[in-house]
Design an enzyme around this catalytic site. Structure first.
Site, PDB file in Angstrom:
ATOM      1  N   CYS A  64      31.582  34.411  36.387  1.00  0.00           N
ATOM      2  CA  CYS A  64      30.093  34.139  36.298  1.00  0.00           C
ATOM      3  C   CYS A  64      29.823  32.554  35.636  1.00  0.00           C
ATOM      4  CB  CYS A  64      29.439  34.903  35.638  1.00  0.00           C
ATOM      5  SG  CYS A  64      27.633  35.089  35.999  1.00  0.00           S
ATOM      6  N   VAL A  66      26.550  31.154  35.778  1.00  0.00           N
ATOM      7  CA  VAL A  66      25.579  30.919  35.110  1.00  0.00           C
ATOM      8  C   VAL A  66      25.561  31.780  33.782  1.00  0.00           C
ATOM      9  CG1 VAL A  66      24.357  32.877  36.192  1.00  0.00           C
ATOM     10  CG2 VAL A  66      22.956  31.176  35.312  1.00  0.00           C
ATOM     11  N   CYS A 182      27.186  29.412  42.231  1.00  0.00           N
ATOM     12  CA  CYS A 182      27.145  30.786  41.798  1.00  0.00           C
ATOM     13  C   CYS A 182      28.260  31.581  42.638  1.00  0.00           C
ATOM     14  CB  CYS A 182      25.850  31.745  42.207  1.00  0.00           C
ATOM     15  SG  CYS A 182      26.023  33.125  42.174  1.00  0.00           S
ATOM     16  N   VAL A 183      29.219  31.976  42.014  1.00  0.00           N
ATOM     17  CA  VAL A 183      30.328  32.667  42.607  1.00  0.00           C
ATOM     18  C   VAL A 183      30.060  33.835  43.539  1.00  0.00           C
ATOM     19  CG1 VAL A 183      32.756  33.838  42.495  1.00  0.00           C
ATOM     20  CG2 VAL A 183      31.735  32.007  40.701  1.00  0.00           C
TER      21      VAL A 183
END
EC number: 5.2.1.1
Length: 234
Positions: A64, A66, A182-183
């Site tokens: 993640c 963020v 964003c993954v």
């Protein structure tokens, strides 16, 4: 993390048939992409790293982006060091990488200083991502927030819609485009299409994570149709 990264690693089989990968995952809980849930999620990363260290993997990647970037400038180094200690406590001194650190490294590996980005986040979180990237001496020339706060909804976004989104992004001063910072937000099917369409290098958090995984393993950073960073030139 559980879809695009294995897809990229498996796509290398046509180029490097002798190289095989297994994929193992542990989950941190998070349903809504808010600062409060992201902080709780980050605390849980120690447990996940420790669980995965039982499998004696060759590299561990914290997905993640963020969750790291909303903690403040440079936090990916703090997180990676802390998780390193967690796995070492289990006699598994495994290299730790993060998608947040990988995105920064990926841009710098290509020698770039300016990017335009697309995120699924609400605007305040996008601004934190922008601030984080810029704290690493990379200018964000333009950003677009899709404003999807439900994490499951983010994972179900149509990646091909990113082609139209990228058309609305101001890339005039950008060296490269981060199609998904964003993954969780899928982008792989659109990476090469947008790169060809815009005539500028295109990458994502997932692409950057694969780059870091391959470099950490001492393998050539090459994946077909995954953009300039994974062209094999870096």
């Amino acid at each position: 993390m559980e879809t695009e990264i294995p897809a990229m690693l498996n796509a290398r089989h046509a180029l490097f048939p002798e190289q095989r990968f297994t994929f193992h995952s542990a989950r941190m809980r998070m349903m809504h992409v808010t600062p409060e849930e992201l902080k709780k999620m980050d605390v849980d990363s120690d447990r996940c790293a420790l669980e995965l260290s039982d499998a004696r993997c060759d590299v561990l990647a914290y997905a993640c982006l963020v969750a790291i970037m909303c903690q403040g400038a440079g936090y990916h180094r703090v997180s990676e060091a802390r998780l390193q200690k967690a796995v070492e406590s289990n006699n598994a001194p495994t290299p730790i990488i993060s998608s947040a650190g990988a995105l920064i490294e990926g841009v710098k590996a290509m020698g770039f200083k300016r990017v335009a980005i697309i995120t699924p986040y609400m605007k305040p979180l996008t601004q934190q991502v922008v601030d984080y990237i810029q704290s690493e001496d990379i200018e964000v020339t333009d950003s677009m927030s899709l404003e999807v706060s439900d994490n499951l909804a983010v994972g179900r976004l149509d990646p091909m819609n990113l082609i139209a989104h990228a058309d609305r992004l101001d890339i005039s001063n950008a060296d490269a485009v981060v199609l998904s910072a964003c993954v969780q937000m899928p982008s792989l099917p659109a990476i090469q299409a947008v790169e060809d369409r815009l005539g500028k290098p295109v990458l994502s958090a997932a692409v950057s994570t694969v780059y870091r995984i391959l470099k950490t393993l001492g393998l050539k950073a090459q994946v077909p149709n995954a953009g300039y960073l994974l062209s094999g030139k870096f």
